[in-house]
Design an enzyme around this catalytic site. Sequence first.
Site, PDB file in Angstrom:
ATOM      1  N   GLY A 145       0.836  -1.216   0.000  1.00  0.00           N
ATOM      2  CA  GLY A 145       0.000   0.000   0.000  1.00  0.00           C
ATOM      3  C   GLY A 145       0.853   1.241   0.000  1.00  0.00           C
ATOM      4  O   GLY A 145       2.051   1.189  -0.287  1.00  0.00           O
ATOM      5  N   ASN A 146       0.255   2.381   0.286  1.00  0.00           N
ATOM      6  CA  ASN A 146       1.026   3.622   0.404  1.00  0.00           C
ATOM      7  C   ASN A 146       0.355   4.529   1.428  1.00  0.00           C
ATOM      8  O   ASN A 146      -0.699   4.199   1.968  1.00  0.00           O
ATOM      9  CB  ASN A 146       1.167   4.295  -0.968  1.00  0.00           C
ATOM     10  CG  ASN A 146      -0.173   4.617  -1.584  1.00  0.00           C
ATOM     11  OD1 ASN A 146      -0.910   5.436  -1.072  1.00  0.00           O
ATOM     12  ND2 ASN A 146      -0.507   3.940  -2.687  1.00  0.00           N
ATOM     13  N   HIS A 147       0.966   5.679   1.677  1.00  0.00           N
ATOM     14  CA  HIS A 147       0.502   6.531   2.783  1.00  0.00           C
ATOM     15  C   HIS A 147      -0.662   7.452   2.436  1.00  0.00           C
ATOM     16  O   HIS A 147      -1.037   8.282   3.262  1.00  0.00           O
ATOM     17  CB  HIS A 147       1.656   7.412   3.276  1.00  0.00           C
ATOM     18  CG  HIS A 147       2.765   6.638   3.910  1.00  0.00           C
ATOM     19  ND1 HIS A 147       2.565   5.864   5.022  1.00  0.00           N
ATOM     20  CD2 HIS A 147       4.072   6.521   3.596  1.00  0.00           C
ATOM     21  CE1 HIS A 147       3.713   5.305   5.365  1.00  0.00           C
ATOM     22  NE2 HIS A 147       4.640   5.687   4.516  1.00  0.00           N
TER      23      HIS A 147
END
Length: 411
Positions: free
Chosen positions: A215-217
């Site tokens: 995922g990412n932020h």
Amino acid sequence: MKSFQNKNIIIAVTGGIAAYKMCNVIRLLKKEKANVKVIMSEAATQFITPLTLSTLSENEVTVSLWPENKYQSTKKSVEHISLGLWGDAMIIAPASAHTISKLTNGMASDIIGVTVLSLRCPLIIAPAMDVDMYQNELTQKNISYLKEMGYFIIPPEEGELASGLKGVGRLPEPEKLVEFLRTVISGKHLDLKGKNILVTAGPTHEPIDPVRFIGNHSSGKMGFALARVASQRGANVTLISGPVSLQTPKNVKRIDVTTSVEMTKAVFSGVKKNQIIFMSAAVADYTPEKTELNKIKKNKKNFSLSLKETTDILASLRSKNKKAFLVGFALETENEVVNATNKLLHKNVDMIILNSLRDKGAGFGRDTNKVTIIDRNKSIEELSLMSKYNVAEEILERVVRLIKKPDAKKH
Ligand code: CTP
């Protein structure tokens, strides 16, 4: 100029010296054949009498929530509900710091609070107070919150204040308040009415096994702010969101997705019917070649994951919708403007919103952002640091300007 004829305007006056200006607002509205009903806070009656305002409005003025004789009539106790249904627009002017704070918290402790909560028409708030009270962080935070909730704010003007101080805090002149009311009553602020707008937001999660993902932020805040502002301007907004913990803005249709494949499917199925598309989601560029059915066990010293490229959604949109106004986002850490401009050309879009992770206050999870807007006409505009809601307003302002200019888009 008949915009007020037979329109029902609710005027709420709170405690402030500028309350006297409302006499003229009422006179101007009555001259244009509006029906005016006034409600006041107890504090407002210290500055101007209900008798003055009832004489000018030709209607009873309500100050208290409660009937004078509670054994005689219950009608008055539901006045706020009937007022909320009666109005075509409501204005609170001057809006004191105290009333603004109560509204922010949804308090229903006086006639103004309960009327706002039961209101079905647009609400305009005109703050007016001493400069230090206005500039206080708490007041500013409350005003920003009310604006994000979709209420209109008429900012106070600069000048001499009752306290003897000079600064921002003066209630604008009656003519200006009436003109603002006219814009709202005529629906001119709904300049995106009839437009279908698609917004994507948040990250995607690419499953590795039943318990892990790539995922990412991305928090989704920028995309949600865009959806909120577009809806407040009258557009039919569909928001396709990756996994985030944000509340859906009012009147926005939300579709939740998890993976880049799901996001691609959802966007492609809506691409034809939307006139403006904002790709603010942080879609994964790569996804695991294979998702394990069972949890991967820790039984090797080294572990490598095989990834495959995902569909570049934004880059595929132009071929599917030649006419839509496409807005992409670019998060860069170096050669920002060059990289973002290349994305604009390469993905064949109309506008790119550049975020640099090098800018303080910009980026993941924050409520503020600092962006540079690059458009097809090679305009490069660097905005200052502001709330994501205000960034969304600035972006939409420019999009509306460009779609109104017929020669602005060449593909
Ligand atoms: N985007 C997309 N589909 C993808 C990846 C990105 O639609 N699979 C969109 C994003 O929503 C954003 C734009 O493309 O509007 C740019 O995303 P970004 O991650 O900055 O650029 P990439 O094209 O992925 O390039 P790079 O990661 O190499 O900077």
